[in-house]
Design an enzyme around this catalytic site. Structure first.
Site, PDB file in Angstrom:
ATOM      1  N   PRO A  49      37.450 -15.234-104.029  1.00 37.06           N
ATOM      2  CA  PRO A  49      36.706 -15.460-105.285  1.00 37.06           C
ATOM      3  C   PRO A  49      35.335 -14.788-105.283  1.00 37.06           C
ATOM      4  CG  PRO A  49      37.627 -17.518-104.421  1.00 37.06           C
ATOM      5  CD  PRO A  49      37.812 -16.481-103.351  1.00 37.06           C
ATOM      6  N   ASN A  50      34.833 -14.524-106.465  1.00 37.99           N
ATOM      7  CA  ASN A  50      33.487 -13.957-106.683  1.00 37.99           C
ATOM      8  C   ASN A  50      33.288 -12.615-106.001  1.00 37.99           C
ATOM      9  OD1 ASN A  50      32.728 -16.321-108.106  1.00 37.99           O
ATOM     10  ND2 ASN A  50      32.453 -17.341-106.130  1.00 37.99           N
ATOM     11  N   ARG A  51      34.384 -11.904-105.787  1.00 36.18           N
ATOM     12  CA  ARG A  51      34.323 -10.579-105.137  1.00 36.18           C
ATOM     13  C   ARG A  51      33.779 -10.644-103.702  1.00 36.18           C
ATOM     14  NH1 ARG A  51      37.548 -10.121-108.576  1.00 36.18           N
ATOM     15  NH2 ARG A  51      37.565  -8.589-110.251  1.00 36.18           N
ATOM     16  N   LEU A  52      33.757 -11.841-103.124  1.00 37.82           N
ATOM     17  CA  LEU A  52      33.323 -11.966-101.720  1.00 37.82           C
ATOM     18  C   LEU A  52      34.564 -11.899-100.831  1.00 37.82           C
ATOM     19  CD1 LEU A  52      30.432 -14.590-101.925  1.00 37.82           C
ATOM     20  CD2 LEU A  52      30.326 -12.088-101.897  1.00 37.82           C
ATOM     21  N   LYS A  80      40.635  -9.527-112.471  1.00 40.29           N
ATOM     22  CA  LYS A  80      41.537 -10.476-111.830  1.00 40.29           C
ATOM     23  C   LYS A  80      40.729 -11.319-110.853  1.00 40.29           C
ATOM     24  CE  LYS A  80      45.459 -10.146-108.648  1.00 40.29           C
ATOM     25  NZ  LYS A  80      46.061 -11.428-108.716  1.00 40.29           N
TER      26      LYS A  80
END
Ligand SMILES: Cc1cc2nc3c(=O)[nH]c(=O)nc-3n(C[C@H](O)[C@H](O)[C@H](O)COP(=O)(O)O)c2cc1C
Length: 213
Positions: free
Chosen positions: A190-193, A9
């Site tokens: 976003p981007n797992r950040l 996700k």
């Protein structure tokens, strides 16, 4: 083997940044809780996971409902003789966890648990629908019971007994208040950040830090 590697996700709805947060974690909790409660996609915003540590030093988690909160702490109700009640008696440390997927948010609260005053438990007990009050009387929560009929027969008997009488609160049923010493707010990004802001109580002050995701 069921492979779920492609389930992914993207978190992108909101952000949590230092110049927008409250200085006190209870105020920050209130903002997020109200947003979750007002969001029609969140069905039980007050449902939270409660982890306690058991005799084998292993945490055990179950859901409970948050019934009130203030700058003092977070209150839920349960059976004091239940499995969780017995583990809390020996170790009053607990972790509460909220996850509101549609807001891409979680909150992790580490806290000390205390029983609330009996008159407060009385007040809440008597505010509940009669069926819920009887359910609390009937259920020896977490004990082995022979079958479902055991509960239903007990309920029927008590319904007759208390048809015209107030049901006294069982002594072993009441509230706990979780008094936090650490609260983390997590916002998916976003981007797992992801954003992680943690408030930690140090000498009566809440110290705010950002953690790596
Ligand atoms: C959404 C949800 C809310 C729940 N709320 C409560 C609650 O407020 N109090 C409670 O004692 N159990 C509640 N339960 C049941 C508990 O998860 C648990 O099964 C029960 O308290 C017995 O736990 P124990 O054996 O670990 O003590 C809830 C369950 C769910 C799924």
């Amino acid at each position: 083997m069921e492979n779920l590697h492609d389930r992914r996700k993207v978190y992108e709805k909101l952000q949590l940044i230092e110049n927008e947060i409250k200085q006190n974690p209870f105020d920050q909790f209130r903002d997020w809780f109200l947003e979750a409660t007002e969001n029609p996609a969140v069905s039980e915003s007050n449902a939270m996971a409660l982890s306690t540590v058991e005799d084998d030093d292993c945490p055990r988690t179950r859901m409970v409902l948050l019934k009130s909160y203030s700058h003092e702490g977070f209150v839920f109700f349960t059976n004091y003789n239940s499995r969780k009640g017995r583990s809390i008696e020996k170790n009053h440390r607990a972790c509460l966890h909220f996850f509101w997927p549609s807001l891409e948010r979680q909150i992790i609260i580490k806290a000390d648990l205390d029983m609330i005053a009996e008159n407060l438990s009385d007040g809440y007990f008597h505010s509940r629908p009669k069926g819920s009050q009887l359910g609390a009387v009937v259920s020896p929560q977490s004990e082995k019971i022979p079958n479902r009929e055991y509960l239903e027969e007990k309920l029927k008997k008590l319904e007759g007994e208390f048809a015209d009488r107030e049901i006294p609160r069982p002594e072993n049923w009441g509230g706990y208040i979780a008094k936090p010493y650490e609260i983390e707010f997590w916002q998916g990004r976003p981007n797992r950040l992801h954003d992680r802001i943690v408030y930690r109580l140090e000498d009566s002050d809440w110290i705010i830090s950002r953690l790596a995701p």
